[in-house]
Design an enzyme around this catalytic site. Structure first.
Site, PDB file in Angstrom:
ATOM      1  N   GLY A  19      -2.815 -12.702  -5.255  1.00 35.09           N
ATOM      2  CA  GLY A  19      -3.743 -11.512  -4.769  1.00 35.09           C
ATOM      3  C   GLY A  19      -4.457 -11.708  -3.321  1.00 35.09           C
ATOM      4  O   GLY A  19      -5.177 -10.769  -2.975  1.00 35.09           O
ATOM      5  N   ALA A  31      -8.951 -22.783  -8.561  1.00 29.89           N
ATOM      6  CA  ALA A  31      -9.212 -22.407  -9.622  1.00 29.89           C
ATOM      7  C   ALA A  31     -10.544 -22.699  -9.582  1.00 29.89           C
ATOM      8  O   ALA A  31     -10.919 -22.066 -10.944  1.00 29.89           O
ATOM      9  CB  ALA A  31      -8.873 -23.687 -10.743  1.00 29.89           C
ATOM     10  N   ARG A  70      -7.957 -27.512  -3.853  1.00 29.47           N
ATOM     11  CA  ARG A  70      -8.119 -28.312  -2.498  1.00 29.47           C
ATOM     12  C   ARG A  70      -7.589 -29.648  -2.795  1.00 29.47           C
ATOM     13  O   ARG A  70      -9.487 -30.134  -3.368  1.00 29.47           O
ATOM     14  CB  ARG A  70      -8.035 -27.692  -0.814  1.00 29.47           C
ATOM     15  CG  ARG A  70      -9.975 -27.812  -1.051  1.00 29.47           C
ATOM     16  CD  ARG A  70      -9.932 -27.348   0.528  1.00 29.47           C
ATOM     17  NE  ARG A  70      -9.771 -26.208   0.303  1.00 29.47           N
ATOM     18  CZ  ARG A  70      -9.055 -24.568   1.343  1.00 29.47           C
ATOM     19  NH1 ARG A  70      -8.579 -25.876   2.586  1.00 29.47           N
ATOM     20  NH2 ARG A  70      -9.376 -24.111   1.854  1.00 29.47           N
ATOM     21  N   GLY A  75      -7.813  -5.885   1.490  1.00 31.23           N
ATOM     22  CA  GLY A  75      -6.523  -5.856   1.091  1.00 31.23           C
ATOM     23  C   GLY A  75      -5.982  -4.484   0.603  1.00 31.23           C
ATOM     24  O   GLY A  75      -5.477  -3.529   0.844  1.00 31.23           O
ATOM     25  N   LYS A 135     -17.160 -12.097   1.175  1.00 29.53           N
ATOM     26  CA  LYS A 135     -15.808 -11.706   1.847  1.00 29.53           C
ATOM     27  C   LYS A 135     -15.827 -12.222   2.829  1.00 29.53           C
ATOM     28  O   LYS A 135     -16.597 -11.616   3.995  1.00 29.53           O
ATOM     29  CB  LYS A 135     -15.573 -10.463   1.815  1.00 29.53           C
ATOM     30  CG  LYS A 135     -14.400 -10.187   1.717  1.00 29.53           C
ATOM     31  CD  LYS A 135     -13.470  -8.502   0.985  1.00 29.53           C
ATOM     32  CE  LYS A 135     -12.460  -8.546   0.848  1.00 29.53           C
ATOM     33  NZ  LYS A 135     -11.521  -9.509   0.323  1.00 29.53           N
ATOM     34  N   HIS A 149     -17.218  -5.007   0.175  1.00 33.07           N
ATOM     35  CA  HIS A 149     -17.404  -5.590  -0.656  1.00 33.07           C
ATOM     36  C   HIS A 149     -18.903  -6.837  -0.137  1.00 33.07           C
ATOM     37  O   HIS A 149     -20.060  -6.590   0.195  1.00 33.07           O
ATOM     38  CB  HIS A 149     -16.183  -6.792  -0.268  1.00 33.07           C
ATOM     39  CG  HIS A 149     -15.170  -5.983  -0.823  1.00 33.07           C
ATOM     40  ND1 HIS A 149     -14.063  -5.170  -0.156  1.00 33.07           N
ATOM     41  CD2 HIS A 149     -14.868  -6.074  -2.020  1.00 33.07           C
ATOM     42  CE1 HIS A 149     -12.898  -4.410  -0.826  1.00 33.07           C
ATOM     43  NE2 HIS A 149     -13.139  -5.135  -1.993  1.00 33.07           N
TER      44      HIS A 149
HETATM   45  N1  NDP Z   1      -5.605  -8.405  -5.300  1.00 36.31           N
HETATM   46  C1  NDP Z   1      -6.554  -8.868  -5.812  1.00 36.31           C
HETATM   47  O1  NDP Z   1      -6.422  -7.895  -6.693  1.00 36.31           O
HETATM   48  C2  NDP Z   1      -7.622  -9.197  -5.456  1.00 36.31           C
HETATM   49  C3  NDP Z   1      -7.569  -9.955  -4.591  1.00 36.31           C
HETATM   50  N2  NDP Z   1      -8.946 -10.941  -3.766  1.00 36.31           N
HETATM   51  C4  NDP Z   1      -8.467 -11.624  -2.913  1.00 36.31           C
HETATM   52  O2  NDP Z   1      -8.628 -13.000  -3.671  1.00 36.31           O
HETATM   53  C5  NDP Z   1      -9.168 -14.160  -2.592  1.00 36.31           C
HETATM   54  C6  NDP Z   1      -9.858 -15.136  -2.862  1.00 36.31           C
HETATM   55  O3  NDP Z   1     -10.913 -14.361  -3.417  1.00 36.31           O
HETATM   56  P1  NDP Z   1     -12.231 -14.880  -4.522  1.00 36.31           P
HETATM   57  O4  NDP Z   1     -11.393 -15.525  -5.652  1.00 36.31           O
HETATM   58  O5  NDP Z   1     -13.254 -13.916  -4.508  1.00 36.31           O
HETATM   59  O6  NDP Z   1     -12.701 -16.084  -2.991  1.00 36.31           O
HETATM   60  P2  NDP Z   1     -12.967 -17.341  -3.705  1.00 36.31           P
HETATM   61  O7  NDP Z   1     -13.519 -18.002  -2.222  1.00 36.31           O
HETATM   62  O8  NDP Z   1     -14.426 -17.259  -4.478  1.00 36.31           O
HETATM   63  O9  NDP Z   1     -12.182 -18.701  -3.769  1.00 36.31           O
HETATM   64  C7  NDP Z   1     -10.632 -19.305  -3.648  1.00 36.31           C
HETATM   65  C8  NDP Z   1     -10.417 -20.532  -3.691  1.00 36.31           C
HETATM   66  O10 NDP Z   1      -9.054 -21.015  -3.463  1.00 36.31           O
HETATM   67  C9  NDP Z   1      -9.730 -22.391  -3.003  1.00 36.31           C
HETATM   68  N3  NDP Z   1      -8.604 -22.562  -1.834  1.00 36.31           N
HETATM   69  C10 NDP Z   1      -8.387 -22.016  -0.770  1.00 36.31           C
HETATM   70  N4  NDP Z   1      -7.189 -22.742  -0.346  1.00 36.31           N
HETATM   71  C11 NDP Z   1      -7.035 -23.520  -1.475  1.00 36.31           C
HETATM   72  C12 NDP Z   1      -5.521 -25.157  -1.309  1.00 36.31           C
HETATM   73  N5  NDP Z   1      -4.984 -25.067  -0.496  1.00 36.31           N
HETATM   74  N6  NDP Z   1      -5.800 -25.429  -2.657  1.00 36.31           N
HETATM   75  C13 NDP Z   1      -6.583 -25.096  -3.342  1.00 36.31           C
HETATM   76  N7  NDP Z   1      -7.306 -24.330  -3.924  1.00 36.31           N
HETATM   77  C14 NDP Z   1      -7.595 -23.391  -2.348  1.00 36.31           C
HETATM   78  C15 NDP Z   1     -10.656 -22.497  -2.026  1.00 36.31           C
HETATM   79  O11 NDP Z   1     -10.815 -23.748  -2.632  1.00 36.31           O
HETATM   80  P3  NDP Z   1     -12.555 -23.554  -1.029  1.00 36.31           P
HETATM   81  O12 NDP Z   1     -13.546 -22.984  -1.651  1.00 36.31           O
HETATM   82  O13 NDP Z   1     -12.312 -25.176  -1.667  1.00 36.31           O
HETATM   83  O14 NDP Z   1     -12.022 -23.373   0.188  1.00 36.31           O
HETATM   84  C16 NDP Z   1     -11.413 -21.973  -3.478  1.00 36.31           C
HETATM   85  O15 NDP Z   1     -12.075 -22.143  -4.171  1.00 36.31           O
HETATM   86  C17 NDP Z   1      -9.195 -13.416  -1.287  1.00 36.31           C
HETATM   87  O16 NDP Z   1      -8.171 -13.275   0.036  1.00 36.31           O
HETATM   88  C18 NDP Z   1      -9.581 -11.874  -1.929  1.00 36.31           C
HETATM   89  O17 NDP Z   1      -9.954 -10.777  -0.847  1.00 36.31           O
HETATM   90  C19 NDP Z   1      -9.765 -10.694  -4.495  1.00 36.31           C
HETATM   91  C20 NDP Z   1     -10.006 -10.213  -5.394  1.00 36.31           C
HETATM   92  C21 NDP Z   1      -9.270  -8.949  -6.461  1.00 36.31           C
HETATM   93  O1  LIG Z   2     -12.452 -10.307  -2.085  1.00 35.94           O
HETATM   94  C1  LIG Z   2     -12.758  -9.466  -2.902  1.00 35.94           C
HETATM   95  O2  LIG Z   2     -13.745  -9.778  -4.005  1.00 35.94           O
HETATM   96  C2  LIG Z   2     -11.732  -8.363  -3.182  1.00 35.94           C
HETATM   97  N1  LIG Z   2     -10.854  -8.430  -2.191  1.00 35.94           N
HETATM   98  C3  LIG Z   2      -9.906  -7.353  -2.278  1.00 35.94           C
HETATM   99  C4  LIG Z   2      -9.183  -6.909  -1.545  1.00 35.94           C
HETATM  100  O3  LIG Z   2      -9.475  -7.364  -0.637  1.00 35.94           O
HETATM  101  O4  LIG Z   2      -8.671  -5.536  -1.138  1.00 35.94           O
HETATM  102  C5  LIG Z   2      -9.675  -6.591  -3.603  1.00 35.94           C
HETATM  103  C6  LIG Z   2     -10.780  -6.558  -4.488  1.00 35.94           C
HETATM  104  O5  LIG Z   2     -11.607  -5.225  -3.417  1.00 35.94           O
HETATM  105  C7  LIG Z   2     -12.701  -7.850  -4.860  1.00 35.94           C
END
Ligand code: NDP
Ligand SMILES: O=C(O)C1=N[C@H](C(=O)O)C[C@H](O)C1
Length: 275
Positions: free
Chosen positions: A102, A13, A39, A170, A164, A160
């Site tokens: 995601g 979140a 977490r 992905g 990242k 990116h």
């Molecule tokens: N499919 C799509 O369209 C997209 C996919 N993504 C993917 O989403 C993922 C996250 O990206 P992004 O939001 O930029 O990353 P961030 O690191 O900003 O956010 C991830 C969050 O998840 C938390 N987290 C990790 N493990 C846990 C757990 N076990 N319990 C609760 N919280 C947890 C992290 O906390 P902490 O920092 O403490 O680890 C962090 O706050 C990546 O894999 C990215 O590639 C991103 C954008 C689009």
């Molecule tokens: O980590 C990101 O920011 C993103 N990750 C996804 C990916 O691994 O393709 C989707 C998007 O491009 C943003």
């Protein structure tokens, strides 16, 4: 009689995507933020999820207890990490709810556990939740089918932001998979993920990947079909994370009345029947 709003949990979140999702949910009729999870040990614990996301106070304090959070929820939206996603998949299966994934960077062992969870949960997983990228993947599959491997070389380029942690993205793998399906080949055995040193000439039919990282780039992807004297480039440029959040929220609502199983954004967007 108004339908009750769909109760959604956002895990991760406090993350870039988590905060974007909470903002969107707070503005979207028919859904409500049921719980927000980070977490254990996170500095975000106990804070109001809406305040943290800039959406104003929502009265949902961030918790580190996903089991309790999922108990009376309808679905969970998960942009975290592969190991965490696998944990959430088991809990979503136990709770018989929707799980929108995601998270990228999953390995075969993670996918196997998600498959097992999908026997009981409704799982929608995609490397990219946007309409644009999923439509692009359909176009790439068609182009790869039309352009012979003997005459056209396929390369996938992505960039990116500097935060990242996984590569290739992905999305790049999703687009590479579409190209491989268009060619009727297995992506893993035809991928060239790294080029370094004396590589020798390019192998016909291979699909190359190149990764750039830097700055605050949200997500840039291009698939190049390189022929003799010409290049065809199909690209997508993400300007804002809200496009991924909109897709994820659409997926959560779409999956609400589906049977347990694994689905993709092509199913959600009705793009699966495209040849
Ligand atoms: N499919 C799509 O369209 C997209 C996919 N993504 C993917 O989403 C993922 C996250 O990206 P992004 O939001 O930029 O990353 P961030 O690191 O900003 O956010 C991830 C969050 O998840 C938390 N987290 C990790 N493990 C846990 C757990 N076990 N319990 C609760 N919280 C947890 C992290 O906390 P902490 O920092 O403490 O680890 C962090 O706050 C990546 O894999 C990215 O590639 C991103 C954008 C689009
Ligand atoms: O980590 C990101 O920011 C993103 N990750 C996804 C990916 O691994 O393709 C989707 C998007 O491009 C943003």
């Amino acid at each position: 009689m108004m339908n009750a709003p769909i109760k959604l949990v956002v895990v991760g979140a406090a993350g870039r995507m988590g905060r974007t999702l909470i903002n969107l949910i707070s503005q979207t009729p028919g859904v409500v933020l049921h719980a927000a999870v980070e977490r254990a040990g996170s500095a975000a614990l106990g804070k109001d999820a809406g305040d943290l996301a800039g959406a104003g106070t929502l009265g949902v304090a961030i918790t580190d207890d996903p089991l309790a959070a999922f108990l009376h929820a309808d679905g969970v939206i998960d942009f975290t990490s592969p190991a965490s996603t696998v944990e959430f998949a088991a809990l979503a299966a136990q709770a018989r709810i929707v799980h929108v994934i995601g998270t990228t960077g999953c390995l075969p062992e993670h996918e196997d556990k998600i498959d097992a969870a999908a026997r009981h949960a409704r799982v929608v997983k995609s490397g990219n939740m946007s309409l644009g990228v999923n439509l692009l993947s359909v176009l790439i599959k068609q182009a790869a089918r039309a352009l012979e491997a003997a005459d056209w070389d396929i390369e996938v380029l992505e960039m990116h932001h500097k935060h990242k942690v996984d590569a290739p993205s992905g999305t790049a793998l999703l687009l590479g998979q579409a190209a491989a399906e268009g060619r009727g080949v297995d992506l893993t055995s035809h991928s060239v993920r790294v080029r370094d040193g004396h590589t020798g000439a390019r192998e016909e039919g291979s699909i190359g990947f190149a990764t750039l990282r830097g700055g605050s780039v949200i997500g840039e992807h291009s698939v190049l079909f390189a022929g003799e004297g010409e290049i065809i480039t199909l690209s997508h440029s993400a300007g804002d994370r809200s496009l991924f959040a909109r897709g994820a929220l659409k997926a959560a609502v779409w999956a609400f009345d589906k049977k347990p199983g694994r689905y993709t954004m092509l199913d959600v967007l009705g793009l699966n029947s495209t040849p």
